[in-house]
Scaffold this active site. Sequence first.
Site, short mmCIF file in Angstrom:
data_model
loop_
_atom_site.label_atom_id
_atom_site.label_comp_id
_atom_site.label_asym_id
_atom_site.label_seq_id
_atom_site.Cartn_x
_atom_site.Cartn_y
_atom_site.Cartn_z
N ASP A 72 -10.25 25.57 -18.33
CA ASP A 72 -8.91 25.85 -18.84
C ASP A 72 -7.86 25.72 -17.74
O ASP A 72 -7.78 26.57 -16.85
CB ASP A 72 -8.91 27.27 -19.42
CG ASP A 72 -7.57 27.71 -19.96
OD1 ASP A 72 -6.72 26.83 -20.21
OD2 ASP A 72 -7.38 28.93 -20.15
N ASP A 268 -2.16 21.73 -20.53
CA ASP A 268 -3.14 22.82 -20.70
C ASP A 268 -4.34 22.36 -21.52
O ASP A 268 -4.26 22.18 -22.73
CB ASP A 268 -2.46 24.00 -21.39
CG ASP A 268 -3.37 25.21 -21.54
OD1 ASP A 268 -4.51 25.17 -21.03
OD2 ASP A 268 -2.94 26.20 -22.16
#
Length: 365
Positions: A72, A268
């Site tokens: 992430d 992201d």
Amino acid sequence: LHKFTSNRRTMSEAMGPVEHLIAKGPISKYATREPAVRQGPIPELLTNYMDAQYYGEIGIGTPPQCFTVVFDTGSANLWVPSIHCKLLDIACWVHHKYNSDKSSTYVKNGTTFDIHYGSGSLSGYLSQDTVSVPCNPSSSSPGGVTVQRQTFGEAIKQPGVVFIAAKFDGILGMAYPRISVNNVLPVFDNLMRQKLVDKNVFSFFLNRDPKAQPGEELMLGGTDSKYYRGSLTYHNVTRQAYWQIHMDQLDVGSSLTVCKGGCEAIVDTGTSLMVGPVDEVRELHKAIGAVPLIQGEYMIPCEKVSSLPQVTLKLGGKDYTLSPEDYTLKVSQAGTTVCLSGFMGMDIPPPGGPLWILGDVFIGR
């Protein structure tokens, strides 16, 4: 890497509030808040499941205990469930759990930590051990890397029901140390400090074709030239917290421009969709003829997708164009296929926001 149906999709089908689900709680992710033998780039295969989010396998401890994690870029901490998790933590029961008693390289820390998500607080305590990527190198993913003395979180309480249905065990954050909870050095920063790669670079290839093999790849220490043509384009990081860059504007065909005069955007991998300010995304959906559904989702008649306008993001003077097929998601349920918009409206307050979040819908293109 492996792809899986996002928590947002799984939980939305169970009528959970979308604010608790998208991007593992972006309100909290964005609102507040550096010697081993060198080697070449280390590939980590990711798996693609239903064109949603992506996970890969790591090992923690000696011998390695294997966990699936979301790599992430929108967070900075590594955490996995602990063998000491709470009795009523159902999410812990159905996932792999770290057992320090089975690792010869475990070092006790014991500092408590809390990571806040939309549905509650994930809590536990810090520990230190070796982290291997991937867990067990294979012919499809040779080599590998082992980071020594990595501090990570043992989660003993996971919030709500969000993590119960997750196909991943934990999260490995790859953002800057500035946003790391408890000031823990992130895994990749520790990897760089230990000089485990020649280049202080990591790269993602995310393929939205669920039938493609191999589907996706995370490369530690370089890039994989088989996944791109020509030269790479670089953009300056405007704030070293998330992977934040400046976006000049976003055009919907020739009928609408949002992010007028420029805005800030986060790249992201931990967010499935593209997220923007509520008012701007509402105008975008109006421009593409999307119809609002419950829980913040928008539907587009599948037969109209091919005739929708392109969406163009201008970054550093360069255009990045998404076709209608790129920014729509086909979802089949009970024999019926519907097409959903890949955009979501959410206002991220200062000091982190306002922001656009460029998730897998953008990265996978």
